[in-house]
Design a protein around this motif. Structure first.
Motif, short mmCIF file in Angstrom:
data_model
loop_
_atom_site.label_atom_id
_atom_site.label_comp_id
_atom_site.label_asym_id
_atom_site.label_seq_id
_atom_site.Cartn_x
_atom_site.Cartn_y
_atom_site.Cartn_z
N ARG A 181 -25.14 8.26 -3.17
CA ARG A 181 -24.33 7.53 -4.14
C ARG A 181 -25.21 6.65 -5.04
O ARG A 181 -24.99 6.54 -6.24
CB ARG A 181 -23.33 6.64 -3.40
N ASP A 182 -26.26 6.03 -4.46
CA ASP A 182 -27.06 5.06 -5.22
C ASP A 182 -28.04 5.71 -6.17
O ASP A 182 -28.41 5.12 -7.18
CB ASP A 182 -27.83 4.15 -4.25
N GLU A 221 -32.72 7.37 3.89
CA GLU A 221 -33.53 7.56 2.69
C GLU A 221 -34.85 8.25 2.98
O GLU A 221 -35.64 7.78 3.81
CB GLU A 221 -33.80 6.18 2.07
N SER A 234 -29.34 -2.16 -12.89
CA SER A 234 -30.66 -2.02 -12.30
C SER A 234 -31.74 -1.96 -13.38
O SER A 234 -32.83 -2.47 -13.20
CB SER A 234 -30.69 -0.81 -11.37
N GLU A 278 -23.65 0.16 -12.38
CA GLU A 278 -24.67 -0.24 -11.42
C GLU A 278 -26.05 0.13 -11.90
O GLU A 278 -26.99 -0.62 -11.79
CB GLU A 278 -24.41 0.43 -10.07
N ARG A 279 -26.18 1.34 -12.43
CA ARG A 279 -27.51 1.77 -12.87
C ARG A 279 -27.97 0.97 -14.09
O ARG A 279 -29.14 0.69 -14.24
CB ARG A 279 -27.50 3.27 -13.18
N VAL A 281 -25.82 1.31 2.05
CA VAL A 281 -26.82 2.05 1.26
C VAL A 281 -26.65 3.54 1.52
O VAL A 281 -26.45 3.95 2.65
CB VAL A 281 -28.27 1.65 1.62
N ASP A 282 -26.73 4.31 0.48
CA ASP A 282 -26.68 5.76 0.61
C ASP A 282 -27.26 6.35 -0.67
O ASP A 282 -26.71 6.14 -1.75
CB ASP A 282 -25.25 6.24 0.84
N MET A 290 -20.59 3.52 -11.13
CA MET A 290 -21.96 4.00 -10.91
C MET A 290 -22.83 3.71 -12.12
O MET A 290 -23.91 3.19 -12.01
CB MET A 290 -21.95 5.51 -10.66
N TRP A 309 -36.97 -0.55 -3.52
CA TRP A 309 -35.71 0.06 -3.94
C TRP A 309 -34.62 -0.98 -3.95
O TRP A 309 -34.46 -1.74 -3.00
CB TRP A 309 -35.33 1.20 -2.99
N ASP A 310 -33.87 -1.04 -5.06
CA ASP A 310 -32.68 -1.88 -5.08
C ASP A 310 -31.75 -1.30 -6.14
O ASP A 310 -31.65 -1.80 -7.25
CB ASP A 310 -33.03 -3.33 -5.40
N GLY A 311 -31.12 -0.19 -5.81
CA GLY A 311 -30.28 0.49 -6.79
C GLY A 311 -31.10 1.23 -7.84
O GLY A 311 -30.60 2.05 -8.59
#
Lengths: 360, 198
Positions: free
Chosen positions: A228-229, A303, B13, B9-10, A224-225, B6, B87-89
């Protein structure tokens, strides 16, 4: 065997910040521990409600004496989202630059603290000497070693010129060489490994149960970061790796943080090479339209979450701050169970505690 | 970092949030489940207080959504509002309202042990009781705290202005309590009076 309960703190020569522990030991082994925080609680969330949005930039900057810049960054980007402001690109790059310099500073400070806690004073001296390079860069850039006051709502306040960029780049090269030397020592020094390997272990399952974030989570293999996320500021345009390790002990946390420091150096170089031209800030109105926002950033410890609610006035109706240290503090009783008393300082240093952040 | 992955991924989500919303609407009375988009990329879902615990159980079981970033508690004046930030992405927040009189809600610590500190903080700051919380001691406030919930709103003074003379409040007190220390002036620049709380 007889059980003895040892109180440590809140005032204790071995602690850098006030924190209170009750360790129950059986001989050399820790069988139980209880934790009490709150000794530096300043009621900052309530203070923020009584100040206007501009004043609050300076209030939140004072939550932490290490990662002050990420607090203002996360706060400002929240308020900017409420205002619908488009922050100039140059401002985002400069914000990110200072954020990464701050990460280098924080990680090197941490390495020194860990080394000192396990009695490896040479690394402590080297790490803190080399950390001065970053502090000097930040001081020349902003005028402050710790409180930079660079962020304003709508952008940044301070610019860099060509000469400064060249001087920073030269010193970053120097710093990278020093960090490589430190890394070599850490990887090959057997006493360092003996003191850190297998100590303070956190499994992936424990990390997820306690919702741990940042380098501590990454050292247990949880990738997790927020950079990037949930790319904020200029992270979307940067090319970087998220460092993880599998072991989940203090050794893995050391490797993750030292390698992250090198990664941050690369990011600083990219930012300076690609620094776009343009204005530094846009004008922000003093009153913020009603609404709410959740703003997240990646502090050196993980975070960071800000929740801000506006009621349409010039001061927020609620500012909630969740700092990353709070997530690691809760894991300490688990980490301490079963370890040797002599390893307590290594475990405490390993998670990179910032009590001022946790207490707010 | 690859920008293409990226974006994917979003995108996922966003779909995940949609799926969660649908699952919640199927499980609980659909008219009580309200969704709202909030910057920055966050979805707020309002639920009745007694649905929070089963809803979190569902999030964990069906979607493996276990990262609780924090719990925000706030006094809106008419209710105590709790926001469970996940939070999960992408950000997902469950919102619920509790009455200002004796607010209580089921603890999440049996599902997410990491919620303990957040619940203890909400509990001491706003006077919310978390039913089943194993260790309900204060987290940040001192051991000899007088029991006031510091983040509760004070009744607004009739004429908002600069904060009143603190010595005046010492003289008048708030009546009734004989041994109780004088209430702290938290009103500050917002001009709140220091009449009695809650």
């Amino acid at each position: 065997m007889t059980r003895i309960t040892i109180p440590i703190g809140p005032q204790h020569p071995a602690l850098k910040e006030p924190l209170s522990f009750l360790l129950t030991v059986e001989g050399e082994r820790i069988v139980d521990s209880a934790l009490r925080i709150g000794y530096v609680h300043r009621g900052i969330e309530r203070i923020c409600q009584n100040r206007n949005y501009v004043q609050n930039v300076h209030v939140v900057e004072r939550i932490c004496g290490i990662c002050s810049h990420i607090h203002t960054t996360t706060y400002c980007q929240g308020v900017e989202a409420l205002l619908g402001l488009q922050v100039p690109l140059r401002a985002l790059y400069l914000r990110t630059l200072l954020g990464e310099l701050e990460r280098i500073h924080s990680h090197m400070l941490w390495l020194g603290v860990l080394a000192e806690n396990i009695g490896f004073t040479t690394i402590f001296m080297y790490a803190w000497r080399d950390r001065e390079t970053v502090l000097d860069i930040m001081e020349e850039f902003s005028g402050g070693r710790v409180a930079h006051a660079v962020n304003v709502i709508g952008g940044v306040r301070i610019d860099v010129d060509e000469a400064q960029v060249d001087s920073i780049l030269a010193r970053l090269d120097e710093l990278e060489q020093q960090i490589e030397i430190l890394l070599g020592v850490i990887q090959h020094e057997r006493t360092f490994q003996a003191r850190t390997r297998g100590v303070g272990h956190l499994s992936v399952e424990q990390v997820r149960r306690y919702c741990v974030v940042g380098p501590t989570a990454r050292a247990s293999g949880v990738n997790v970061d927020m950079r990037r996320d949930a790319p904020y500021a200029a992270y979307d345009w940067l090319d970087f790796r998220v460092i993880t390790a599998e072991e989940g002990d203090v050794w893995a946390r050391t490797m993750v943080r030292v390698l992250e420091t090198i990664e941050s150096l690369h990011m600083c170089r990219q930012l300076l090479a690609e620094l776009p031209e343009g204005p530094l800030a846009v004008r922000a109105p003093r009153r913020v339209p009603p609404g709410e926002v959740v703003s997240r950033g990646e502090a050196p410890r993980g975070e960071l979450v800000y929740y801000i609610r506006s009621d349409g006035s010039d001061s927020p109706a609620r500012v909630k701050i969740r700092t990353p240290t709070l997530t690691t503090l809760i894991t300490l009783p688990d980490q301490l169970r079963g370890v040797n008393t002599a390893d307590v300082p290594a475990v405490l240093a390993g998670v990179d505690l910032c009590i001022a952040c946790a207490d707010r | 970092m690859n920008n293409e992955t990226m974006n994917n991924e979003r995108l996922e989500s966003a779909m995940l949030v949609e799926a969660i919303l649908q699952a919640l609407r199927e499980t609980f009375p659909a008219e009580t489940v309200e969704a709202q988009a909030v910057p920055i990329g966050e979805t707020f879902i309002a639920l009745p207080a007694d649905c929070i615990h089963p809803a979190v159980r569902l999030l964990i079981k069906r979607f493996d959504l276990r990262h609780l970033s924090t719990i925000t508690g706030q006094d809106t004046g008419s209710a105590i509002e709790l926001l469970y930030h996940f939070w999960d992405g992408g950000g997902l927040t469950l919102r619920t309202s509790l009455p200002r009189e004796k607010p209580h809600i089921a603890t999440l610590t049996d599902l997410i042990p990491g919620a303990a500190f957040y619940e203890r903080e909400v509990s001491e700051m706003l006077g919310v009781t978390f039913d089943g919380l194993p260790d309900p001691r204060p987290l940040l406030l001192p051991d000899d705290w007088n029991g006031e919930a510091p983040l509760r709103q004070r009744p607004t003074a009739p004429t908002p202005g600069p904060s009143p003379n603190p010595s005046a409040s010492l003289r008048t007190g708030s009546g009734g309590g004989e041994q109780k220390p004088p209430p702290q002036n938290w009103g500050g620049l917002r001009g709140g009076g220091e009449e009695e709380t809650q």
